[in-house]
Scaffold this motif. Structure first.
Motif, PDB file in Angstrom:
ATOM      1  N   THR A  48       0.728  -1.279   0.514  1.00 30.93           N
ATOM      2  CA  THR A  48       0.116  -0.364   0.391  1.00 30.93           C
ATOM      3  C   THR A  48       0.450   1.271   0.221  1.00 30.93           C
ATOM      4  O   THR A  48       0.266   2.627  -0.199  1.00 30.93           O
ATOM      5  N   ARG A  49       2.578   1.222   0.524  1.00 31.86           N
ATOM      6  CA  ARG A  49       3.535   2.227   0.687  1.00 31.86           C
ATOM      7  C   ARG A  49       3.572   2.566  -0.954  1.00 31.86           C
ATOM      8  O   ARG A  49       3.938   4.148  -1.867  1.00 31.86           O
ATOM      9  N   TYR A  50       3.066   1.699  -2.115  1.00 43.87           N
ATOM     10  CA  TYR A  50       3.545   2.151  -2.888  1.00 43.87           C
ATOM     11  C   TYR A  50       2.316   2.828  -4.073  1.00 43.87           C
ATOM     12  O   TYR A  50       2.792   3.940  -4.569  1.00 43.87           O
ATOM     13  N   LEU A  51       1.115   2.614  -3.455  1.00 47.97           N
ATOM     14  CA  LEU A  51       0.032   3.533  -4.180  1.00 47.97           C
ATOM     15  C   LEU A  51       0.569   5.113  -3.592  1.00 47.97           C
ATOM     16  O   LEU A  51       0.449   5.641  -3.803  1.00 47.97           O
ATOM     17  N   GLY A  52       0.836   5.625  -1.741  1.00 48.71           N
ATOM     18  CA  GLY A  52       1.028   6.398  -1.668  1.00 48.71           C
ATOM     19  C   GLY A  52       2.698   7.459  -2.359  1.00 48.71           C
ATOM     20  O   GLY A  52       2.928   8.142  -2.793  1.00 48.71           O
ATOM     21  N   TYR A  53       3.383   5.863  -3.196  1.00 49.53           N
ATOM     22  CA  TYR A  53       4.705   6.638  -3.773  1.00 49.53           C
ATOM     23  C   TYR A  53       4.463   6.830  -5.319  1.00 49.53           C
ATOM     24  O   TYR A  53       4.530   8.164  -5.717  1.00 49.53           O
ATOM     25  N   LEU A  54       3.411   6.099  -5.721  1.00 45.72           N
ATOM     26  CA  LEU A  54       2.752   6.718  -6.709  1.00 45.72           C
ATOM     27  C   LEU A  54       1.666   8.222  -6.747  1.00 45.72           C
ATOM     28  O   LEU A  54       2.271   8.986  -7.312  1.00 45.72           O
ATOM     29  N   LYS A  55       0.973   7.850  -5.619  1.00 45.76           N
ATOM     30  CA  LYS A  55       0.300   9.532  -6.057  1.00 45.76           C
ATOM     31  C   LYS A  55       1.472  10.884  -5.419  1.00 45.76           C
ATOM     32  O   LYS A  55       0.824  11.704  -5.600  1.00 45.76           O
ATOM     33  N   LEU A  56       2.415  10.007  -4.928  1.00 46.28           N
ATOM     34  CA  LEU A  56       3.578  11.130  -4.440  1.00 46.28           C
ATOM     35  C   LEU A  56       4.051  12.354  -6.160  1.00 46.28           C
ATOM     36  O   LEU A  56       4.428  13.254  -6.023  1.00 46.28           O
ATOM     37  N   TYR A  57       4.239  10.828  -7.380  1.00 46.94           N
ATOM     38  CA  TYR A  57       4.883  11.897  -8.520  1.00 46.94           C
ATOM     39  C   TYR A  57       3.171  12.428  -8.774  1.00 46.94           C
ATOM     40  O   TYR A  57       3.519  13.186  -9.217  1.00 46.94           O
ATOM     41  N   PHE A  58       2.066  11.821  -8.583  1.00 45.68           N
ATOM     42  CA  PHE A  58       0.835  12.304  -8.925  1.00 45.68           C
ATOM     43  C   PHE A  58       0.596  13.419  -8.485  1.00 45.68           C
ATOM     44  O   PHE A  58       0.450  14.908  -9.150  1.00 45.68           O
ATOM     45  N   TRP A  59       1.027  14.193  -6.895  1.00 43.34           N
ATOM     46  CA  TRP A  59       0.655  14.937  -6.988  1.00 43.34           C
ATOM     47  C   TRP A  59       2.047  16.088  -7.045  1.00 43.34           C
ATOM     48  O   TRP A  59       1.717  17.847  -7.328  1.00 43.34           O
ATOM     49  N   PHE A  60       3.256  16.119  -7.105  1.00 42.87           N
ATOM     50  CA  PHE A  60       4.109  16.992  -8.163  1.00 42.87           C
ATOM     51  C   PHE A  60       3.539  17.676  -9.230  1.00 42.87           C
ATOM     52  O   PHE A  60       3.888  18.461  -9.705  1.00 42.87           O
ATOM     53  N   GLY A  61       3.089  15.756  -9.718  1.00 39.45           N
ATOM     54  CA  GLY A  61       2.590  16.531 -11.729  1.00 39.45           C
ATOM     55  C   GLY A  61       1.304  17.584 -11.619  1.00 39.45           C
ATOM     56  O   GLY A  61       0.982  18.345 -12.331  1.00 39.45           O
ATOM     57  N   CYS A  62       0.323  17.075 -10.943  1.00 44.60           N
ATOM     58  CA  CYS A  62      -0.094  17.937 -10.434  1.00 44.60           C
ATOM     59  C   CYS A  62      -0.193  19.627 -10.330  1.00 44.60           C
ATOM     60  O   CYS A  62      -0.737  20.390 -10.372  1.00 44.60           O
ATOM     61  N   LEU A  63       0.340  20.040  -9.219  1.00 47.92           N
ATOM     62  CA  LEU A  63       0.688  20.992  -8.991  1.00 47.92           C
ATOM     63  C   LEU A  63       1.357  21.627 -10.361  1.00 47.92           C
ATOM     64  O   LEU A  63       1.447  22.629 -10.012  1.00 47.92           O
ATOM     65  N   ALA A  64       3.035  21.354 -10.702  1.00 50.26           N
ATOM     66  CA  ALA A  64       3.587  21.816 -11.280  1.00 50.26           C
ATOM     67  C   ALA A  64       2.120  22.071 -12.676  1.00 50.26           C
ATOM     68  O   ALA A  64       2.285  23.536 -13.492  1.00 50.26           O
ATOM     69  N   ILE A  65       1.352  21.318 -13.167  1.00 45.31           N
ATOM     70  CA  ILE A  65       0.378  21.471 -14.464  1.00 45.31           C
ATOM     71  C   ILE A  65      -0.365  21.984 -13.954  1.00 45.31           C
ATOM     72  O   ILE A  65      -0.939  23.383 -15.188  1.00 45.31           O
ATOM     73  N   ASP A  66      -0.808  22.388 -12.712  1.00 49.35           N
ATOM     74  CA  ASP A  66      -1.825  23.810 -12.438  1.00 49.35           C
ATOM     75  C   ASP A  66      -1.457  24.953 -12.091  1.00 49.35           C
ATOM     76  O   ASP A  66      -2.034  25.778 -12.170  1.00 49.35           O
ATOM     77  N   LEU A  67      -0.469  24.931 -11.841  1.00 41.62           N
ATOM     78  CA  LEU A  67       0.042  26.148 -11.093  1.00 41.62           C
ATOM     79  C   LEU A  67       0.639  26.784 -12.721  1.00 41.62           C
ATOM     80  O   LEU A  67       0.751  28.017 -13.329  1.00 41.62           O
ATOM     81  N   ALA A  68       1.035  25.902 -14.360  1.00 42.56           N
ATOM     82  CA  ALA A  68       1.092  26.615 -14.859  1.00 42.56           C
ATOM     83  C   ALA A  68      -0.597  27.114 -15.632  1.00 42.56           C
ATOM     84  O   ALA A  68      -0.292  28.457 -16.144  1.00 42.56           O
ATOM     85  N   ILE A  69      -1.039  26.121 -15.399  1.00 37.80           N
ATOM     86  CA  ILE A  69      -2.010  26.908 -15.904  1.00 37.80           C
ATOM     87  C   ILE A  69      -2.854  28.066 -15.303  1.00 37.80           C
ATOM     88  O   ILE A  69      -3.009  28.953 -16.452  1.00 37.80           O
ATOM     89  N   LEU A  70      -3.031  28.467 -13.785  1.00 37.37           N
ATOM     90  CA  LEU A  70      -2.851  29.691 -12.775  1.00 37.37           C
ATOM     91  C   LEU A  70      -2.110  30.576 -13.350  1.00 37.37           C
ATOM     92  O   LEU A  70      -3.110  31.264 -13.891  1.00 37.37           O
ATOM     93  N   VAL A  71      -1.316  30.376 -13.366  1.00 41.49           N
ATOM     94  CA  VAL A  71       0.146  31.299 -13.931  1.00 41.49           C
ATOM     95  C   VAL A  71      -0.281  31.920 -15.887  1.00 41.49           C
ATOM     96  O   VAL A  71      -0.881  32.723 -15.906  1.00 41.49           O
TER      97      VAL A  71
END
Length: 190
Positions: A48-71
């Motif tokens: 189940t920690r692998y799911l958390g590992y995948l989510k970490l990369y998901f949140w970094f990717g979302c943050l980068a893309i969503d910030l670019a859209i916001l800017v």
């Protein structure tokens, strides 16, 4: 409040999972292996920690893309305010909808990953649209090694690579089988 939100999210995900599993005919149970009478089979998902590992990369990717859209939207707001106001809802949709789809996809990826281990062989299965299975018999194994990057170390998981004497598929065709290797991702105690 958080407990209620988690229960609601789990309920929504179970509904999405049941629809997709029925639609794509995803097997609910782990794959089987031929076994001698009395031979023990062990079936398991990644940690189940692998799911958390995948989510970490998901949140970094979302943050980068969503910030670019916001800017981009903020620049448009400063340059052409009426157009930015008209595009506010579409920009929000472009930022949020792919995030939701990607989040569900991460859970689906995790839920469809199965490993089955017997005394003689190993079988890996993953997929919804295309179900990929790879079986390795231990008589052909030449090398077994463990990979663990720094982020995996923080999560306490590893990847096990089992190299065999021959390859059954090209490298690009199966995520579990890269050339003559079976890959087990998200393993707690390798």
């Amino acid at each position: 409040m958080r407990d209620g939100t988690e229960k609601a999210a789990a309920w929504v995900y179970r509904g999405i999972w049941s629809v997709l599993a029925g639609w794509f005919r995803v097997p609910e149970h782990p794959p089987t292996l031929p076994a001698a009478p009395g031979e023990r089979l062990v079936s398991f998902h990644p940690s189940t920690r692998y799911l958390g590992y995948l989510k970490l990369y998901f949140w970094f990717g979302c943050l980068a893309i969503d910030l670019a859209i916001l800017v981009g939207w903020l620049v448009l707001l400063v340059a052409i305010p009426p157009l930015a106001i008209v595009l506010a809802v579409p920009a929000l949709a472009v930022a949020v909808l792919p995030d939701i789809v990607a989040y569900v996809a991460i859970h689906l990826r995790y839920d469809t990953m199965w490993y089955v281990l017997s005394e003689r062989s190993l079988r890996c299965r993953r997929g919804i649209w295309t179900i990929l299975e790879h079986t390795v018999t231990f008589e052909n194994v030449q090398n077994v090694h463990v990979r663990r990057g720094p982020v995996q170390h923080v999560y306490g998981i590893s990847t096990i690579v089992v190299e065999t004497a021959g390859a059954s598929e090209a490298e690009h065709q199966n995520r579990f089988a890269v050339g003559n290797k079976a890959i087990l991702e998200g393993i707690d105690d390798p």
